[in-house]
Design a protein around this motif. Structure first.
Motif, PDB file in Angstrom:
ATOM      1  N   ILE A  87       0.680  -1.135   0.047  1.00 22.49           N
ATOM      2  CA  ILE A  87      -0.072  -0.010   0.120  1.00 22.49           C
ATOM      3  C   ILE A  87       0.843   1.256   0.043  1.00 22.49           C
ATOM      4  CG2 ILE A  87      -1.787   1.345   1.217  1.00 22.49           C
ATOM      5  CD1 ILE A  87      -2.183  -1.576   2.552  1.00 22.49           C
ATOM      6  N   ILE A  88       0.650   2.222  -0.949  1.00 19.15           N
ATOM      7  CA  ILE A  88       1.293   3.355  -1.039  1.00 19.15           C
ATOM      8  C   ILE A  88       0.048   4.505  -0.533  1.00 19.15           C
ATOM      9  CG2 ILE A  88       2.479   5.345  -1.857  1.00 19.15           C
ATOM     10  CD1 ILE A  88       3.464   3.164  -3.968  1.00 19.15           C
ATOM     11  N   VAL A  89       0.312   5.298   0.617  1.00 19.60           N
ATOM     12  CA  VAL A  89      -0.517   6.300   1.060  1.00 19.60           C
ATOM     13  C   VAL A  89       0.339   7.514   1.106  1.00 19.60           C
ATOM     14  CG1 VAL A  89      -2.035   7.086   3.151  1.00 19.60           C
ATOM     15  CG2 VAL A  89      -1.680   4.597   2.670  1.00 19.60           C
ATOM     16  N   ASN A  90      -0.533   8.734   0.326  1.00 20.60           N
ATOM     17  CA  ASN A  90       0.321  10.021   0.501  1.00 20.60           C
ATOM     18  C   ASN A  90       0.138  10.719   1.708  1.00 20.60           C
ATOM     19  OD1 ASN A  90      -2.224  11.420   0.535  1.00 20.60           O
ATOM     20  ND2 ASN A  90      -2.255  11.910  -1.673  1.00 20.60           N
ATOM     21  N   SER A  91       0.720  11.754   1.987  1.00 21.51           N
ATOM     22  CA  SER A  91       0.767  12.766   3.327  1.00 21.51           C
ATOM     23  C   SER A  91      -0.582  13.191   3.530  1.00 21.51           C
ATOM     24  CB  SER A  91       1.876  13.866   3.249  1.00 21.51           C
ATOM     25  OG  SER A  91       1.266  14.597   2.200  1.00 21.51           O
ATOM     26  N   ALA A  92      -1.634  13.078   2.738  1.00 20.61           N
ATOM     27  CA  ALA A  92      -2.798  13.666   3.109  1.00 20.61           C
ATOM     28  C   ALA A  92      -3.807  12.458   3.472  1.00 20.61           C
ATOM     29  CB  ALA A  92      -3.668  14.439   1.903  1.00 20.61           C
ATOM     30  N   GLY A  93      -3.245  11.154   3.471  1.00 17.98           N
ATOM     31  CA  GLY A  93      -4.030  10.161   3.835  1.00 17.98           C
ATOM     32  C   GLY A  93      -4.539   9.445   2.477  1.00 17.98           C
ATOM     33  N   ASP A  94      -4.367   9.837   1.425  1.00 16.31           N
ATOM     34  CA  ASP A  94      -5.313   9.056   0.386  1.00 16.31           C
ATOM     35  C   ASP A  94      -4.353   8.088  -0.308  1.00 16.31           C
ATOM     36  OD1 ASP A  94      -7.011  11.373   0.165  1.00 16.31           O
ATOM     37  OD2 ASP A  94      -5.909  12.356  -1.057  1.00 16.31           O
ATOM     38  N   THR A  95      -4.876   6.809  -0.687  1.00 14.75           N
ATOM     39  CA  THR A  95      -4.279   5.682  -1.107  1.00 14.75           C
ATOM     40  C   THR A  95      -4.012   5.725  -2.342  1.00 14.75           C
ATOM     41  OG1 THR A  95      -5.625   4.190   0.575  1.00 14.75           O
ATOM     42  CG2 THR A  95      -4.400   3.210  -1.183  1.00 14.75           C
ATOM     43  N   LEU A  96      -2.724   5.789  -2.856  1.00 10.25           N
ATOM     44  CA  LEU A  96      -2.279   5.847  -4.223  1.00 10.25           C
ATOM     45  C   LEU A  96      -2.242   4.675  -4.923  1.00 10.25           C
ATOM     46  CD1 LEU A  96       0.646   8.492  -3.484  1.00 10.25           C
ATOM     47  CD2 LEU A  96      -1.667   8.844  -4.077  1.00 10.25           C
ATOM     48  N   ARG A  97      -1.797   3.598  -4.199  1.00  8.58           N
ATOM     49  CA  ARG A  97      -1.777   2.111  -4.717  1.00  8.58           C
ATOM     50  C   ARG A  97      -2.127   1.037  -3.743  1.00  8.58           C
ATOM     51  NH1 ARG A  97      -0.643   0.003  -9.421  1.00  8.58           N
ATOM     52  NH2 ARG A  97       0.187  -2.006  -9.506  1.00  8.58           N
ATOM     53  N   LYS A  98      -2.778   0.114  -3.976  1.00 13.35           N
ATOM     54  CA  LYS A  98      -3.005  -1.084  -3.213  1.00 13.35           C
ATOM     55  C   LYS A  98      -2.944  -2.377  -4.048  1.00 13.35           C
ATOM     56  CE  LYS A  98      -6.135  -2.150   0.470  1.00 13.35           C
ATOM     57  NZ  LYS A  98      -7.310  -1.933   1.474  1.00 13.35           N
ATOM     58  N   GLU A  99      -1.778  -3.227  -3.754  1.00  9.00           N
ATOM     59  CA  GLU A  99      -1.779  -4.270  -4.463  1.00  9.00           C
ATOM     60  C   GLU A  99      -1.689  -5.689  -3.525  1.00  9.00           C
ATOM     61  OE1 GLU A  99       1.679  -5.805  -7.617  1.00  9.00           O
ATOM     62  OE2 GLU A  99       1.229  -3.806  -7.235  1.00  9.00           O
ATOM     63  N   VAL A 100      -2.185  -6.456  -4.086  1.00  6.55           N
ATOM     64  CA  VAL A 100      -1.963  -7.923  -3.049  1.00  6.55           C
ATOM     65  C   VAL A 100      -1.368  -9.054  -3.930  1.00  6.55           C
ATOM     66  CG1 VAL A 100      -3.330  -9.836  -1.888  1.00  6.55           C
ATOM     67  CG2 VAL A 100      -4.306  -7.324  -1.646  1.00  6.55           C
ATOM     68  N   MET A 101      -0.274  -9.670  -3.210  1.00 13.16           N
ATOM     69  CA  MET A 101       0.515 -10.696  -3.929  1.00 13.16           C
ATOM     70  C   MET A 101       0.789 -11.810  -2.889  1.00 13.16           C
ATOM     71  SD  MET A 101       4.157  -8.711  -4.079  1.00 13.16           S
ATOM     72  CE  MET A 101       3.841  -6.947  -3.826  1.00 13.16           C
ATOM     73  N   PRO A 102       1.003 -12.956  -3.160  1.00 10.53           N
ATOM     74  CA  PRO A 102       1.251 -13.904  -2.440  1.00 10.53           C
ATOM     75  C   PRO A 102       2.473 -13.896  -1.832  1.00 10.53           C
ATOM     76  CG  PRO A 102       1.471 -14.904  -4.700  1.00 10.53           C
ATOM     77  CD  PRO A 102       0.799 -13.504  -4.499  1.00 10.53           C
ATOM     78  N   ALA A 103       2.721 -14.151  -0.413  1.00 11.81           N
ATOM     79  CA  ALA A 103       3.931 -13.920   0.416  1.00 11.81           C
ATOM     80  C   ALA A 103       5.223 -14.814  -0.450  1.00 11.81           C
ATOM     81  CB  ALA A 103       3.668 -14.663   1.734  1.00 11.81           C
ATOM     82  N   SER A 104       5.001 -15.674  -1.215  1.00 11.89           N
ATOM     83  CA  SER A 104       6.157 -16.369  -1.738  1.00 11.89           C
ATOM     84  C   SER A 104       6.687 -15.552  -2.950  1.00 11.89           C
ATOM     85  CB  SER A 104       5.358 -17.679  -2.565  1.00 11.89           C
ATOM     86  OG  SER A 104       4.372 -17.233  -3.571  1.00 11.89           O
ATOM     87  N   ALA A 105       5.983 -14.421  -3.232  1.00 17.32           N
ATOM     88  CA  ALA A 105       6.534 -13.443  -4.083  1.00 17.32           C
ATOM     89  C   ALA A 105       7.846 -12.771  -3.555  1.00 17.32           C
ATOM     90  CB  ALA A 105       5.763 -12.217  -4.595  1.00 17.32           C
ATOM     91  N   LEU A 106       7.811 -12.666  -2.194  1.00 17.90           N
ATOM     92  CA  LEU A 106       9.005 -11.895  -1.318  1.00 17.90           C
ATOM     93  C   LEU A 106      10.160 -13.100  -1.020  1.00 17.90           C
ATOM     94  CD1 LEU A 106       6.560 -10.287   1.285  1.00 17.90           C
ATOM     95  CD2 LEU A 106       7.834  -9.227  -0.768  1.00 17.90           C
TER      96      LEU A 106
END
Length: 198
Positions: A87-106
């Motif tokens: 998740i990327i949230v800007n300083s105003a609190g708006d969500t810029l990006r939200k992505e879900v991936m399996p933990a195995s990607a890490l």
């Protein structure tokens, strides 16, 4: 001396009687005095919504004056089959990006001594290390798109040109599901985070 012995003896006798009474009461309410008590295990505290680990970082992304918050959460009952929420949230609190991936990607197999013989614990430790390295400083690039770069075929032309025109745009590189590398950047013209390389 006699004054001290008598109260001490009375106190010891009273203490002995209370411990016997408690033991009898505990045994009296027990259904089986020989069986060791074990608490019930019907409650499941860990579920698919449980957050197992969170990594945070602040970096310039959508604005050159204030930093945005980058969050990576591992959510699920076990590390190996959990979901990683980026998740990327800007300083105003708006969500810029939200992505879900399996933990195995890490999971970086270079972290494992022998990927074929790796245990579940070895893989879980490698996933947690991957989380800690997810927001490394060298994964951020500016400008997001070099002047000489050609547009990839699978990328939206409007997003590509909006980011390429902005020489202050910051790109962020990370690995997604299936081991694919991805670069995202914030397109000020479109007011959103976009994928510019896969």
């Amino acid at each position: 001396m006699k004054k001290l012995v008598l109260p001490a003896a009375c106190a010891a006798l009273l203490l002995q009687m209370t411990s016997c009474i408690n033991t009898e009461r505990e045994v009296g309410t027990s259904q089986n005095a020989d069986k060791v008590y074990t608490p019930p295990t019907t409650t499941n505290r860990v579920s698919s919504r449980t957050v197992l680990n969170t990594v945070r970082a602040s970096h310039y992304f959508s604005n050159t004056k204030t930093k945005d918050n980058f969050i990576l959460q591992l959510q699920g009952p076990k590390i190996l089959n959990a979901q990683a929420r980026f998740i990327i949230v800007n300083s105003a609190g708006d969500t810029l990006r939200k992505e879900v991936m399996p933990a195995s990607a890490l999971l970086d197999e270079r972290e494992l001594e022998d990927p074929q013989a790796a245990t579940v614990r070895d893989k879980e430790i490698a996933i947690l290390k991957g989380m800690n390295n997810f927001f490394r400083e060298d994964r951020f690039t500016q400008p997001a798109v070099p002047k000489t770069a050609a547009q990839p075929a699978e990328i939206d032309p409007q997003s590509w040109s909006a980011v390429k025109e902005d020489n202050k745009a910051v790109g962020f590189d990370y690995i997604t599901a299936g081991g694919k590398e991805r670069r995202i950047a914030y397109a000020k013209k479109l007011q959103k985070a976009v994928v510019i390389a896969e």
